[in-house]
Write an enzyme that holds these catalytic residues in place. Structure first.
Site, PDB file in Angstrom:
ATOM      1  N   ASP A 174      34.872  45.154  44.369  1.00 23.54           N
ATOM      2  CA  ASP A 174      34.348  46.262  45.149  1.00 23.54           C
ATOM      3  C   ASP A 174      33.573  47.242  44.695  1.00 23.54           C
ATOM      4  OD1 ASP A 174      35.646  43.816  46.697  1.00 23.54           O
ATOM      5  OD2 ASP A 174      36.340  45.312  47.839  1.00 23.54           O
ATOM      6  N   HIS A 234      38.689  40.644  38.721  1.00 22.43           N
ATOM      7  CA  HIS A 234      38.591  40.026  38.636  1.00 22.43           C
ATOM      8  C   HIS A 234      37.269  39.398  37.702  1.00 22.43           C
ATOM      9  CE1 HIS A 234      41.045  39.282  42.055  1.00 22.43           C
ATOM     10  NE2 HIS A 234      40.681  40.877  42.581  1.00 22.43           N
ATOM     11  N   SER A 243      37.552  54.105  38.901  1.00 25.16           N
ATOM     12  CA  SER A 243      37.173  53.649  38.331  1.00 25.16           C
ATOM     13  C   SER A 243      35.698  53.289  38.112  1.00 25.16           C
ATOM     14  CB  SER A 243      38.187  52.228  37.733  1.00 25.16           C
ATOM     15  OG  SER A 243      39.175  53.106  38.337  1.00 25.16           O
TER      16      SER A 243
END
EC number: 4.1.1.65
Length: 293
Positions: free
Chosen positions: A111, A167, A255
């Site tokens: 996200d 992911h 991040s």
């Protein structure tokens, strides 16, 4: 100036208010902050110290105000607020199974807000102001940089209120991660506007090569930032993975994840390309398609 991004679903321009905005502007936009405080703030020991604070049981008191102020949707989380053992336990929370649909093509690894470039060289044309960004500095490997000099590049920025597990964007066989860099500049748009090149050539990062079937090798590069004391891989190297499988997580802070891949193997979605060329990030979610095969 306000930080703005495009809501992909509604195509609306949205203003972002990052936590600690005034402090970030002092560190990255004020000569005193930049000269005297930033050299300390970017050091590893600061992130380590704050990370330990966020691991302590007493830090649970920070969770509810954080959720409320940033309007975080906890209905997707496996755990609820009263079940977390620390702020970091909440921060890198897992989602319920099925909370994200894994779409066709190349998908977003997390996200966040995304920038996409059909070629790495476009980063300097469309986004970087001042110093030039070079792939050799970013990868700390000139041979690897030459291999990917014509690659497409994706930069996904995770804000503190985002889901902080990342992911695999495509299926394949991942390598062992190679760690480089040592600093911890913020990845907020406030710092990127002033320090884009330093953020991506100095911050701690890991390079993972994902071998794919027929699509070439893709580089997946998680990048640490201020208050992110470590990058935490959760996959098994040299073993096949499926698209959407968890790769790792970040502890507290903003991040970034960078992707480099064969520009002829995937066609970046036109809305993301257009928004980037107009110097706007686009909000995406993990598993959402960002390029077609």
């Amino acid at each position: 100036m306000d930080i703005k991004f495009i809501n992909r679903a509604t195509k609306e321009l949205v203003t972002e208010r990052p936590p600690g905005e005034d402090i970030l502007r002092f560190l990255y936009g004020n000569p005193v902050g930049e000269a005297l405080v930033l050299p300390i703030a970017k050091q590893k020991f600061i992130s380590d110290w704050y990370g330990k604070k966020m691991d302590s049981p007493s830090s649970v008191s920070r969770i509810e105000p954080f959720v409320r102020s940033l309007n975080i949707d906890m209905s997707e989380s496996e755990k609820q607020i009263d079940e977390f053992t620390s702020f970091n336990d909440f921060f890198y929370r897992k989602l319920k199974p099925g909370a994200r649909k894994i779409e066709d093509g190349l998908v977003s690894p997390g996200d966040g807000k995304i920038l996409v470039f059909k070629k790495v060289s476009e980063v300097n044309s469309f986004f970087v102001k001042g110093e030039r960004f070079t792939l050799g500095e970013f990868l700390e490997d000139e041979k690897l940089a030459e291999e990917y000099q014509d690659a497409a590049m994706v930069i996904l920025r995770l804000a503190p209120n985002d889901y902080h597990r990342y992911h695999f964007p495509y299926q394949g066989i991942p390598s062992v991660c190679h760690e480089i860099g040592k600093d911890y500049y913020s990845v907020s748009p406030i710092s990127l506007e002033k320090k884009f090149t330093k953020v991506f050539t100095k911050n701690k990062r890991e390079i993972c090569r994902l071998k794919t079937a027929g699509k070439g090798d893709m580089l997946i590069i998680p990048v640490g930032a201020t208050m992110v004391g470590s990058l935490n891989s959760t996959f098994t190297p040299e073993s096949p993975i499926e698209k959407g499988e968890e790769m790792g997580y970040f502890a507290f802070g903003g991040s970034t994840i960078v992707l480099l891949f064969d520009a002829n193997s995937f066609e970046l979605d036109s809305d993301l390309v257009e928004n980037t060329q107009n110097q706007f990030e686009t909000a995406v979610r993990m598993g959402e398609k960002i390029a077609s095969e």
